[in-house]
Write an enzyme that holds these catalytic residues in place. Structure first.
Site, PDB file in Angstrom:
ATOM      1  N   ARG A   1       0.782  -0.917  -0.554  1.00  0.00           N
ATOM      2  CA  ARG A   1      -0.096  -0.090  -0.407  1.00  0.00           C
ATOM      3  C   ARG A   1       0.932   0.920   0.421  1.00  0.00           C
ATOM      4  O   ARG A   1       0.283   2.567  -0.711  1.00  0.00           O
ATOM      5  CB  ARG A   1      -0.944  -0.049   1.266  1.00  0.00           C
ATOM      6  CG  ARG A   1      -0.202  -0.467   2.507  1.00  0.00           C
ATOM      7  CD  ARG A   1      -1.507  -0.218   3.638  1.00  0.00           C
ATOM      8  NE  ARG A   1      -0.686   0.047   4.842  1.00  0.00           N
ATOM      9  CZ  ARG A   1      -1.136   0.982   5.748  1.00  0.00           C
ATOM     10  NH1 ARG A   1      -1.939   1.482   6.103  1.00  0.00           N
ATOM     11  NH2 ARG A   1      -0.666   0.021   7.295  1.00  0.00           N
TER      12      ARG A   1
ATOM     13  N   GLU B   1     -18.149   4.338  -0.627  1.00  0.00           N
ATOM     14  CA  GLU B   1     -18.100   3.226  -2.238  1.00  0.00           C
ATOM     15  C   GLU B   1     -18.704   3.000  -2.946  1.00  0.00           C
ATOM     16  O   GLU B   1     -18.114   3.630  -4.048  1.00  0.00           O
ATOM     17  CB  GLU B   1     -17.018   2.363  -1.397  1.00  0.00           C
ATOM     18  CG  GLU B   1     -16.765   2.452  -0.102  1.00  0.00           C
ATOM     19  CD  GLU B   1     -16.644   2.104   1.482  1.00  0.00           C
ATOM     20  OE1 GLU B   1     -18.274   2.552   1.509  1.00  0.00           O
ATOM     21  OE2 GLU B   1     -16.850   2.968   2.462  1.00  0.00           O
TER      22      GLU B   1
ATOM     23  N   PHE C   1     -14.365  -2.893   0.595  1.00  0.00           N
ATOM     24  CA  PHE C   1     -15.518  -2.330  -0.060  1.00  0.00           C
ATOM     25  C   PHE C   1     -14.884  -1.873  -1.246  1.00  0.00           C
ATOM     26  O   PHE C   1     -16.820  -2.284  -2.184  1.00  0.00           O
ATOM     27  CB  PHE C   1     -15.205  -0.847   0.576  1.00  0.00           C
ATOM     28  CG  PHE C   1     -15.264  -1.237   1.915  1.00  0.00           C
ATOM     29  CD1 PHE C   1     -16.118  -1.763   3.268  1.00  0.00           C
ATOM     30  CD2 PHE C   1     -14.397  -0.441   3.404  1.00  0.00           C
ATOM     31  CE1 PHE C   1     -16.010  -2.136   4.106  1.00  0.00           C
ATOM     32  CE2 PHE C   1     -13.974  -1.099   4.766  1.00  0.00           C
ATOM     33  CZ  PHE C   1     -14.551  -1.805   5.107  1.00  0.00           C
TER      34      PHE C   1
ATOM     35  N   HIS D   1      -5.571  -3.182   2.140  1.00  0.00           N
ATOM     36  CA  HIS D   1      -6.128  -4.069   3.185  1.00  0.00           C
ATOM     37  C   HIS D   1      -6.407  -5.506   2.740  1.00  0.00           C
ATOM     38  O   HIS D   1      -7.663  -5.945   3.133  1.00  0.00           O
ATOM     39  CB  HIS D   1      -6.811  -3.575   3.832  1.00  0.00           C
ATOM     40  CG  HIS D   1      -5.697  -2.100   4.750  1.00  0.00           C
ATOM     41  ND1 HIS D   1      -5.648  -1.143   4.088  1.00  0.00           N
ATOM     42  CD2 HIS D   1      -6.076  -1.715   6.305  1.00  0.00           C
ATOM     43  CE1 HIS D   1      -4.883  -0.464   5.046  1.00  0.00           C
ATOM     44  NE2 HIS D   1      -5.289  -0.489   5.912  1.00  0.00           N
TER      45      HIS D   1
ATOM     46  N   ASP E   1      -7.865  -5.614  12.907  1.00  0.00           N
ATOM     47  CA  ASP E   1      -9.262  -5.743  12.524  1.00  0.00           C
ATOM     48  C   ASP E   1     -10.404  -6.766  12.077  1.00  0.00           C
ATOM     49  O   ASP E   1     -11.252  -5.849  12.544  1.00  0.00           O
ATOM     50  CB  ASP E   1      -9.639  -4.383  11.230  1.00  0.00           C
ATOM     51  CG  ASP E   1      -8.906  -3.076  11.868  1.00  0.00           C
ATOM     52  OD1 ASP E   1      -8.905  -2.582  13.048  1.00  0.00           O
ATOM     53  OD2 ASP E   1      -9.160  -2.031  10.232  1.00  0.00           O
TER      54      ASP E   1
ATOM     55  N   ARG F   1      -1.089  -4.810   2.985  1.00  0.00           N
ATOM     56  CA  ARG F   1      -1.739  -3.698   4.356  1.00  0.00           C
ATOM     57  C   ARG F   1       0.001  -3.924   5.551  1.00  0.00           C
ATOM     58  O   ARG F   1       0.899  -2.830   6.081  1.00  0.00           O
ATOM     59  CB  ARG F   1      -2.276  -3.820   5.667  1.00  0.00           C
ATOM     60  CG  ARG F   1      -2.096  -3.004   6.928  1.00  0.00           C
ATOM     61  CD  ARG F   1      -3.505  -2.988   7.980  1.00  0.00           C
ATOM     62  NE  ARG F   1      -3.017  -2.023   8.978  1.00  0.00           N
ATOM     63  CZ  ARG F   1      -2.917  -2.302  10.213  1.00  0.00           C
ATOM     64  NH1 ARG F   1      -2.532  -3.727  10.478  1.00  0.00           N
ATOM     65  NH2 ARG F   1      -2.353  -1.835  11.336  1.00  0.00           N
TER      66      ARG F   1
END
Lengths: 278, 315
Positions: B10, B58, B83, B109, B117, B167
């Site tokens: 990323r 999104e 998303f 991610h 998460d 990530r």
């Protein structure tokens, strides 16, 4: 084009709608007919477009967010000269460039593919952001159904349009009050529509969407609005112009049979004749 | 082993966008309130006028990108893979894929290495969702150098592209002068005649270590880095299967619908070969430090070595 000419053209667009849907034996006449006057005004009085150069860079853009009203869209494009009116008879046929819902890859004059409700307005917002960034002169118009605005994406797009102060964007809601399952007030009421768009920082204009004087005044006003997008809430009659289709949810997505087709065309021919005598 | 440099892809994505922004005026970057996490903030800081924060919306963001693309812009849309490919799937399909618009999706991610998460944000389904869309290019780079090259390749390609970034910092494995990224061409990182390991993204570096260990056991493993999952380098897959007879796929993605499935699609039709698919075994992830999860879900070097050895001796 004066009011009488617009009315005559709208009558031709309505004939095109009935012809397309009859020959396809499927399609959506109700909302196409309610929005026929708006389609006509856009393509014959409002949009900066050139049928000989459908992709010209500085053209105004139109996105039919309620993509199922393609018969009305195609009838307006055909009458404006983007393709032969005769081709309306191929609507929804296998191999035709007139797909059930608008396909920008194959149909001259179509600026965005649409049909999955709620998505067209987002594309229109993207086009308007592009013009704003480049200080380009073109304006962006998008037509939504009053049932369509039940889609959450419409409000995501509206929030961004208001936030970005897209005064080059005009959102039109064809408020014919009916969706497939019945009255919008019974299914899941989106009212008050005007106050919702106001809350999203739009300049809102309420009109009778089957009256060219009011349509004309609204679009002229929209051009003067600065720092805000405009929403035109157009009160219309679903099935407008074909008496047995008017205000009936059943004609949302049903094609007429042979007898109904003849009856509808006779009524529109008669209406056209009366307009000629004006 | 000497200390290797590790960079999350990323980070590479954000830097590459800023570099491309300087070269090309038509690039725009869209984000949905995650610019700090997706690293599009690197672009935003240099070219704020070409950055659109769409807020946490999104589906609209994908549609806005489609609209921008119709006017000649080259929008890069960014959010988490969950998303971009998940929530906005239908917008990607109907507003981008169907009209074949020039929209680039930079999804960060991806996979279980999201870490703490947890399952709601760990997308192990995005490759499957994106590769089923007609005309969509799907890229899953393995390190910093490849990720940057992928962003350039995505820009050069006219049409929709989905890029998958992670990530967790991953070892830089492509820092050699002759490195070249070719869309749709797999890269043979190591030659071998006993088994082929095809991998993509995060576990590619681990697969190289596994091959190293297998060599000590007398097993010569060919390692292919399949950075482009669609269009898949079919010729390379078929030739490798023909040469080694056994194939293992390794991905930080569900074993259903991802790289493993893509490889099996090709081999079933052209050169039936027994394939061991290693990935997330049709389960949701969970919270935890990324490195621990990679181990728990069997994508670390030790787990991969054991599984592949078991596969080889079973045959």
């Amino acid at each position: 084009m004066n009011k009488l000419q617009l009315e005559q053209t709208a009558n031709e667009v309505r004939k095109g709608i009935i012809t397309a849907v009859f020959n396809a034996k499927s399609g959506h006449p109700g909302g196409s007919l309610s929005a026929a006057d708006i389609f006509t005004y856009l393509y014959f009085a409002e949009l900066n477009i050139d049928p000989d150069n459908p992709r010209k860079v500085d053209r105004d853009r139109f996105v039919l967010s309620k993509g199922h009203n393609s018969p009305g869209y195609y009838a307006a494009l055909a009458n404006r000269g983007f393709f032969p009116v005769e081709d309306l008879k191929t609507f929804r046929h296998t191999g035709s460039y007139l797909q059930g819902h608008p396909d920008m890859k194959g149909t001259p004059g179509v600026d965005m593919s649409s049909g999955s409700l709620g998505q067209g307005i987002s594309a229109a917002v993207g086009m308007a952001i592009s013009a704003q960034l480049d200080k380009a002169s073109f304006r962006v118009y998008t037509l939504l159904g009053d049932g369509e605005i039940q889609e959450g994406q419409v409000w995501e797009a509206s929030m961004l349009a208001g936030h970005k102060k897209l005064d080059n964007l005009v959102v039109i809601v064809d408020n014919n009050n009916l969706q497939i399952d019945g009255a919008i007030t019974e299914v899941n009421s989106p009212y008050p529509i005007d106050k919702k768009f106001e809350a999203f920082n739009f300049h809102v204009i309420n009109i009778n969407g089957n009256d060219f004087d009011e349509i004309d005044a609204a679009f002229k006003k929209a051009k003067e609005v600065k720092g805000k997008p405009t929403a035109i809430i157009a009160k219309t009659v679903k099935g407008k112009g074909v008496s047995f289709m008017e205000n009936k949810a059943a004609w949302h997505g049903t094609a007429p049979n042979e007898a109904q087709y003849q009856e509808a065309m006779a009524e529109l021919e008669k209406a056209g004749g009366l307009l000629c005598q004006k | 082993m000497s200390e290797v440099k590790k960079i999350a892809t990323r980070e590479s994505y954000g830097k590459a966008l800023a570099q491309l922004g300087e070269k090309y005026d038509d690039i725009m970057v869209l984000d949905a309130d995650l610019a700090a996490a997706t690293k599009t903030s690197v672009f935003k800081n240099v070219y704020p006028e070409r950055f659109v924060n769409c807020g946490i919306a999104e589906c609209n963001m994908v549609g806005v990108a489609a609209g921008l693309a119709t006017t000649g812009k080259v929008p890069f849309v960014s959010t988490f893979a969950m998303f971009a490919a998940g929530r906005a799937f239908e917008q990607v399909r109907n507003s981008v894929g169907y009209p074949k618009l020039n929209v680039k999706i930079g999804a960060t991610h991806a996979g279980i290495s999201v870490g703490e998460d947890g399952a709601s944000h760990q997308c192990n389904e995005d490759i499957a969702l994106m590769r089923i869309i007609p005309g969509m290019v799907v890229i899953s780079p393995a390190d910093d150098i490849e990720a940057k090259a992928a962003v350039q390749a995505a820009y050069d390609h006219v049409g929709p592209v989905y890029m998958r970034f992670g990530r967790l910092p991953v070892p830089v494995i492509n820092d050699r002068p002759d490195y070249k990224f070719e869309l749709g061409k797999g890269v043979v990182l190591r030659e071998g005649k006993d088994v082929t390991i095809v991998s993509t993204g995060l576990p590619v570096a681990n697969c190289l270590e596994v091959a190293e260990r297998l060599a000590k056991d007398g097993v010569a493993a060919k390692v292919i880095n399949m950075h482009t999952i669609k269009p898949l380098d079919q010729e390379l897959v078929i030739a490798a299967a023909r040469e080694t007879g056994k194939v293992v796929t390794v991905e930080e993605h569900s074993v259903i619908g991802g790289l493993g499935s893509a490889v099996c699609d090709v081999l079933a039709e052209h050169f039936p070969t027994k394939v061991l698919k290693i990935g997330i075994n049709d389960v949701f992830g969970e919270s935890g430090p990324a490195v621990e999860l990679v181990k728990k879900y069997g994508l670390d070097t030790d787990s991969l070595y054991e599984k592949i050895k078991g596969f080889l001796f079973e045959i």
